[in-house]
Design an enzyme around this catalytic site. Structure first.
Site, PDB file in Angstrom:
ATOM      1  N   HIS A 157       0.837  -1.204   0.000  1.00 34.57           N
ATOM      2  CA  HIS A 157       0.000   0.000   0.000  1.00 34.57           C
ATOM      3  C   HIS A 157       0.878   1.263   0.000  1.00 34.57           C
ATOM      4  O   HIS A 157       0.726   2.143  -0.854  1.00 34.57           O
ATOM      5  CB  HIS A 157      -0.906  -0.018   1.237  1.00 34.57           C
ATOM      6  CG  HIS A 157      -1.792   1.180   1.380  1.00 34.57           C
ATOM      7  ND1 HIS A 157      -3.108   1.176   1.005  1.00 34.57           N
ATOM      8  CD2 HIS A 157      -1.550   2.428   1.856  1.00 34.57           C
ATOM      9  CE1 HIS A 157      -3.646   2.374   1.241  1.00 34.57           C
ATOM     10  NE2 HIS A 157      -2.711   3.153   1.763  1.00 34.57           N
ATOM     11  N   GLU A 158       1.817   1.314   0.927  1.00 33.06           N
ATOM     12  CA  GLU A 158       2.672   2.504   1.013  1.00 33.06           C
ATOM     13  C   GLU A 158       3.579   2.618  -0.218  1.00 33.06           C
ATOM     14  O   GLU A 158       3.881   3.720  -0.667  1.00 33.06           O
ATOM     15  CB  GLU A 158       3.494   2.489   2.308  1.00 33.06           C
ATOM     16  CG  GLU A 158       2.656   2.518   3.600  1.00 33.06           C
ATOM     17  CD  GLU A 158       1.610   3.627   3.667  1.00 33.06           C
ATOM     18  OE1 GLU A 158       1.813   4.697   3.043  1.00 33.06           O
ATOM     19  OE2 GLU A 158       0.569   3.419   4.312  1.00 33.06           O
ATOM     20  N   HIS A 217       1.679   4.546  -2.793  1.00 33.31           N
ATOM     21  CA  HIS A 217       1.773   5.996  -2.575  1.00 33.31           C
ATOM     22  C   HIS A 217       3.130   6.514  -3.061  1.00 33.31           C
ATOM     23  O   HIS A 217       3.225   7.531  -3.754  1.00 33.31           O
ATOM     24  CB  HIS A 217       1.652   6.309  -1.082  1.00 33.31           C
ATOM     25  CG  HIS A 217       0.249   6.279  -0.546  1.00 33.31           C
ATOM     26  ND1 HIS A 217      -0.755   7.062  -1.053  1.00 33.31           N
ATOM     27  CD2 HIS A 217      -0.308   5.575   0.484  1.00 33.31           C
ATOM     28  CE1 HIS A 217      -1.881   6.849  -0.362  1.00 33.31           C
ATOM     29  NE2 HIS A 217      -1.635   5.937   0.563  1.00 33.31           N
ATOM     30  N   GLU A 267      -4.692   7.880  -2.905  1.00 28.37           N
ATOM     31  CA  GLU A 267      -5.186   6.614  -2.360  1.00 28.37           C
ATOM     32  C   GLU A 267      -5.496   5.618  -3.485  1.00 28.37           C
ATOM     33  O   GLU A 267      -5.399   4.406  -3.294  1.00 28.37           O
ATOM     34  CB  GLU A 267      -6.404   6.885  -1.464  1.00 28.37           C
ATOM     35  CG  GLU A 267      -6.756   5.756  -0.518  1.00 28.37           C
ATOM     36  CD  GLU A 267      -5.727   5.486   0.582  1.00 28.37           C
ATOM     37  OE1 GLU A 267      -4.770   6.276   0.755  1.00 28.37           O
ATOM     38  OE2 GLU A 267      -5.872   4.460   1.270  1.00 28.37           O
TER      39      GLU A 267
HETATM   40 MG    MG Z   1      -3.038   5.395   2.143  1.00 24.92          MG
END
Ligand code: MG
Length: 504
Positions: free
Chosen positions: A268-269, A272, A298
């Site tokens: 997830h990170e 980003h 996101e």
């Molecule tokens: Mg996030």
């Protein structure tokens, strides 16, 4: 000749303006580095100095943004003949300038002091499971934020104004429609899953030590193509990522019982960070070199986490690396991990521990409660009951304590009303983008299976990252996918994925 002279003059003016903008951005980035340090490195006693350092930088930034000089540049440049990229830069800075100048300094100060007080109150209330400890501060924050919204735009729904702090261009109507659609479609789907007697695999039994998990997190970042010359991995209690196109860092955390949690959170990170790293170097310090707000950010993290990291194809690729680190997983199959990564946790009350599907009901609850708080239809003292009722209605579960109910998230103690919905909007956009990428990239699934992410990176960079804030969110979605923002792809995606998994 006259036109050329005017063009020269505009060019010069624009350059001066741009260098002020860059100074402003650099102050902001310096704050981000200090924030990263505070979360990751700083000894506890450093807080007292750090908060002064941060507030000094905040004041410098505010001054640059609201100065007469900046106002003059914006007026002059809006009257000048600019190219579309320059116009976008002026549009973005104008927006920030207006929001910063309309709110009186005393109110900004009061909000900042109240949120500083709110944080320990919230923490204590959560620890003691006593909402009444936090309620008075929450009430004050609601009032202050309403006032704040009123200054920015007295003619607009105050909740819409607050929402636009996080997502400036999609509009509250879109958020509202999207969340209503999710509620309509997902509540019955979750209901069906609850009634299904399919048992998904649980391959992760026993203990998985932190050190090995960290090595594995580095493996996964290598596999996905993280640029270590422009990034680093550390641990933090609440994983986050931060930085610029030259230095985009990620953090993660480890739970010995749940190695999959750290991996999905790292992916997830990574999503980003890969957005940040895809921003154009040559536009560093200007809106053209900055990410397009929370929804799009996101969408990038969730695209990698959910559409790549929770796919069976990905586990066919990555499971051997995991087995090498953790030989106790010897018998696990990619299908087992795929099932484990997509198990719907029917009884989970905690947003950050939710699966990809029920997650959105946690958001719907918060969104509806915030709306009513800001409109005055709901009193702060009635929040716990409203919260619990909604959990029962949408998820079929009822929190027994406020600590695992309305006190679980930090956001309201920051005065952040309107933030939560961007998480769902991001997931929805991730599905829309991934569908478009699948149309454009030949057999994307096979490429995921081979660990070949080059084309996906290139596609995302081309369609999303390289534009920075050149387009507004709605235009960016249209540019990237050829369609307006829509939740239809997300709904189709979860219906087919969970339908197959749970034999519905
Ligand atoms: Mg996030």
């Amino acid at each position: 000749m006259a036109t050329e002279a005017a063009t020269d003059e505009t060019g010069e003016l624009y350059e001066e303006f741009l260098s002020t903008v860059q100074r402003l951005s650099n102050v902001g980035y310096a704050q981000q580095v200090l924030n990263w340090d505070q979360e990751v490195m700083m000894p506890e006693e450093g807080t007292r100095a750090r908060s002064q350092q941060l507030s000094a930088l905040s004041a410098v930034g505010h001054e640059l943004l609201t100065s007469e000089e900046m106002a003059g540049y914006l007026d002059d440049l809006e009257a000048a003949d600019l190219d579309p990229e320059q116009e976008a830069v002026v549009r973005e800075i104008r927006r920030k300038h207006e929001r910063a100048t309309r709110v009186p300094t005393e109110l900004v100060q009061e909000i900042s002091e109240t949120t500083s007080e709110a944080h320990p109150k919230w923490k204590q209330a959560k620890a003691e499971d006593d909402f009444s400890i936090f309620a008075p501060t929450l009430e004050k924050l609601v009032e202050l934020k309403k006032e704040y919204a009123e200054y920015i735009d007295p003619d607009k729904d105050p909740y819409a104004v607050l929402f636009e702090d996080y997502e400036p261009y999609l509009g509250l109507d879109t958020a509202e429609e999207t969340l209503a659609q999710l509620r309509e479609e997902l509540v019955p789907l979750i209901e069906d899953i609850r009634e299904s007697d399919v048992e998904l695999a649980t391959p992760f039994e026993g203990e998985f030590d932190d050190e090995t998990q960290e090595e594995l997190a580095r493996d996964v970042l290598d596999t996905l193509g993280y640029d270590w010359d422009r990034g680093r991995l550390d641990t933090a209690p609440h994983p986050f990522s931060t930085g610029t196109q030259f230095d985009a860092r990620v953090t993660t955390r480890f739970n010995p019982a749940d190695p999959l949690g750290a991996l999905t959170s790292t992916i997830h990170e990574f999503g980003h960070a890969s957005y940040t790293l895809g921003l154009p170097d040559e536009h560093y310090g200007t809106p053209l070199g900055e990410a397009r707000d929370l929804t799009v950010h996101e969408s990038q993290s969730r695209l990698w986490e959910n559409h790549v990291g929770r796919s069976e194809a990905f586990w066919e690729r990555f499971l051997p690396a995991m087995k090498e680190r953790f030989p106790q997983l010897e018998d696990a199959t990619p299908r087992d991990v795929y099932e484990a990564a997509n198990t719907v946790k029917e009884d989970n009350l905690i947003r950050v521990e939710a699966d990809e599907l029920t997650y959105h009901m946690h958001i719907v609850v918060r969104f509806e409660i915030e709306r009513e708080l800001i409109s005055g239809d709901l009193d702060v003292e009635d929040v716990p009951e409203a919260w619990n009722d909604k959990y029962e209605e949408y998820l079929g579960i009822r929190p027994e304590t406020d600590a695992e109910g309305c006190l679980q998230d930090i956001h309201w103690s920051h005065g952040s009303f309107g933030y939560f919905s961007t998480y769902s909007l991001g997931s929805v956009l991730a599905a829309q983008l991934y569908d478009a990428a699948e149309d454009d990239i030949d057999d994307l699934e096979a490429k995921v299976r081979e660990g070949d992410f080059e084309e996906l990176h290139a596609w995302l960079t081309d369609k999303v990252h390289r534009h920075g804030k050149r387009y507004t969110t709605d235009d960016l979605v249209r540019e990237a996918t050829g369609e307006d923002f829509t939740a239809d792809y997300f709904v189709d995606y979860v219906e087919s994925k969970y339908g197959a998994l749970y034999d519905l």
